[in-house]
Scaffold this active site. Structure first.
Site, short mmCIF file in Angstrom:
data_model
loop_
_atom_site.label_atom_id
_atom_site.label_comp_id
_atom_site.label_asym_id
_atom_site.label_seq_id
_atom_site.Cartn_x
_atom_site.Cartn_y
_atom_site.Cartn_z
N SER A 100 -12.58 -6.50 -45.17
CA SER A 100 -11.61 -6.91 -46.19
C SER A 100 -12.28 -7.00 -47.56
O SER A 100 -11.72 -6.56 -48.57
CB SER A 100 -11.00 -8.26 -45.81
OG SER A 100 -10.12 -8.72 -46.82
N TRP B 51 -13.08 -3.49 -48.80
CA TRP B 51 -11.86 -2.81 -49.22
C TRP B 51 -11.45 -3.22 -50.63
O TRP B 51 -10.98 -2.40 -51.42
CB TRP B 51 -10.72 -3.12 -48.26
CG TRP B 51 -9.40 -2.56 -48.70
CD1 TRP B 51 -9.00 -1.26 -48.62
CD2 TRP B 51 -8.31 -3.27 -49.31
NE1 TRP B 51 -7.73 -1.12 -49.14
CE2 TRP B 51 -7.28 -2.34 -49.57
CE3 TRP B 51 -8.11 -4.61 -49.65
CZ2 TRP B 51 -6.08 -2.71 -50.16
CZ3 TRP B 51 -6.92 -4.97 -50.24
CH2 TRP B 51 -5.91 -4.02 -50.48
N HIS B 52 -11.68 -4.47 -50.98
CA HIS B 52 -11.27 -4.94 -52.29
C HIS B 52 -12.16 -4.41 -53.40
O HIS B 52 -11.72 -4.33 -54.57
CB HIS B 52 -11.26 -6.47 -52.33
CG HIS B 52 -10.04 -7.08 -51.70
ND1 HIS B 52 -9.97 -7.39 -50.37
CD2 HIS B 52 -8.84 -7.42 -52.23
CE1 HIS B 52 -8.77 -7.90 -50.10
NE2 HIS B 52 -8.07 -7.94 -51.20
N GLY B 53 -13.40 -4.08 -53.11
CA GLY B 53 -14.27 -3.57 -54.17
C GLY B 53 -15.64 -3.20 -53.64
O GLY B 53 -16.06 -3.65 -52.56
#
Length: 414
Positions: free
Chosen positions: A243, A246-248
């Protein structure tokens, strides 16, 4: 699945690829072609519809949903415009099933239109009146962490905790409202997340479509909680790290994901000791005070993790945490040097609006109904009064205009 994920991996970590291969490409490519490569723009909403299409592929492979034979219907499912840039991450058994019945929809339905309008208006209020006003306070502090003491930094971290929720949920209400006007129901993405009693509970309430996607297509295939204790804890860490990644691509997002993974692992490991302690000292876990303590503790843990999520870099986040711990300046609360910049009516509207959001989340927690759906069930004079009040707040106190640098939706960058 690999082919579907490839564009996301390329564009998500594009800066990394350019950093690694840029010097070599500058030598072998013509200057015009090289400039084209380094200035590529990612497709809008790439993350969200990539995850949606991966879910579709897996569902078809598992036999949960038949393969869609209409290219037009499949394209509409993949790129349904209200949810394109920030989700929710739809499932084939929800949106695609509705698209198959599209011919049965009436061209015009007054109840459907008004229900959607309530959601859009509520979303605009959350975004323009509350979230963007918080952004004007939060952004300068996060942009120059070294210039502030603990009070301002704590206020900014709490402000961002609220800003992100108001901004993201505001978009979701707008997307759901627009979709409802056309006759479609999108998945809920929030369920009063800051009323969560644990970080695990928080992820069942926050960005629900992503949490369920990670659960169904990553956590359970890895073995979930059925693969032994060590494997179970490893699966939790793996999903939370995914997670974060995925965000950065920067380290602060990795730390953010790792923190949430460690929160949940600590909760699992300490559960037997906590239960034994409650029994030994006859702690009544069903009381209001106990539940309030759980929620406040969870809120503080989540807010602390958001510091790493919001900071531009990991060193900035660590500097902020260090200054919160060491640069105490409580006197700014009394000497008038610390202010959010809202005075008079603006400040009153903001705090009243925040109180309304609190009431809306209490309503969601107690009755399971979102505020716009609850409003639709009220008498006509009350509905009109609330709608006119919200519309006036957006028109008069919304953050927009020539002198205002409009803040895009925060999750647009993901």
């Amino acid at each position: 699945v690999a082919v579907t994920l490839a564009p996301l991996v390329f564009f998500k970590y594009y800066d990394v690829w350019v950093g690694l291969s840029g010097p070599l490409l500058a030598r072998v490519l013509p200057p015009a072609l090289y400039q084209t490569f380094v200035n590529l723009l990612a497709p809008v909403g790439l993350s969200f519809y990539t995850f949606q299409l991966v879910g579709y592929l897996v569902d078809v492979y598992r036999g949960r949903h038949p393969a869609e034979r209409s290219l037009l219907r499949y394209a509409l499912y993949a790129a349904f415009f209200p949810k394109l840039i920030q989700g929710p991450i739809e499932r084939s058994d929800n949106l695609l099933a509705q698209l198959k019945d599209i011919e049965a929809l009436h061209a015009f339905d007054w109840d459907r239109l008004t229900a959607g309008a309530y959601e859009v208006l509520w979303g605009l209020f959350l975004k323009m009146v509350l979230a963007d006003r918080l952004a004007a306070f939060v952004d300068p502090i996060f942009g120059n962490v070294a210039a502030y003491g603990s009070v301002q930094l704590i206020a900014a971290s709490l402000g961002y905790t609220l800003q992100l929720y108001l901004d993201f949920s505001g978009y979701m209400y707008i997307a759901q409202g627009v979709a409802r006007c056309f006759g479609f129901t999108l998945l809920d993405n929030f369920a009063a997340p800051y009323f969560a009693s644990s970080t695990g509970d928080f992820w069942r309430r926050w960005h629900i479509s992503l949490s369920r996607w990670l659960r169904d297509y990553v956590y359970i295939p890895l073995g979930g909680s059925r693969a032994g204790r060590a494997r179970h804890l490893g699966n939790i860490l793996a999903v939370m790290l995914l997670s974060g990644v995925w965000h950065g691509s920067t380290w602060n997002f990795v730390v953010w994901g790792l923190l949430h993974g460690l929160y949940q692992v600590a909760g699992v490991l300490t559960r037997p000791a906590r239960q034994a302690l409650y029994q030994k000292y006859n702690v009544r876990t069903g009381t209001f005070g106990f539940r309030l303590g759980q929620r406040l503790c969870t809120f503080c843990l989540v807010s602390f993790a958001w510091i790493f999520f919001r900071a531009a870099t990991l060193p900035d986040a660590l500097t902020m945490v260090a200054r919160i711990a060491t640069r105490w300046n409580p006197w700014v609360l009394f000497d008038g040097s610390f202010t959010a910049g809202w005075a008079g009516v603006e400040g009153a509207v903001f705090w009243l609006g925040l109180g309304l959001v609190l009431c809306a989340d209490i309503l969601r927690e107690k009755r399971g109904a979102a505020f716009p759906a609850w409003l639709q069930g009220q008498n006509l004079p009350f509905r009109w009064a609330v709608c006119l009040g919200l519309a006036a707040a957006v028109a008069v106190f919304g953050m927009y205009g020539v002198a205002f640098d409009a803040s895009q939706f925060l999750y647009f960058q993901f």
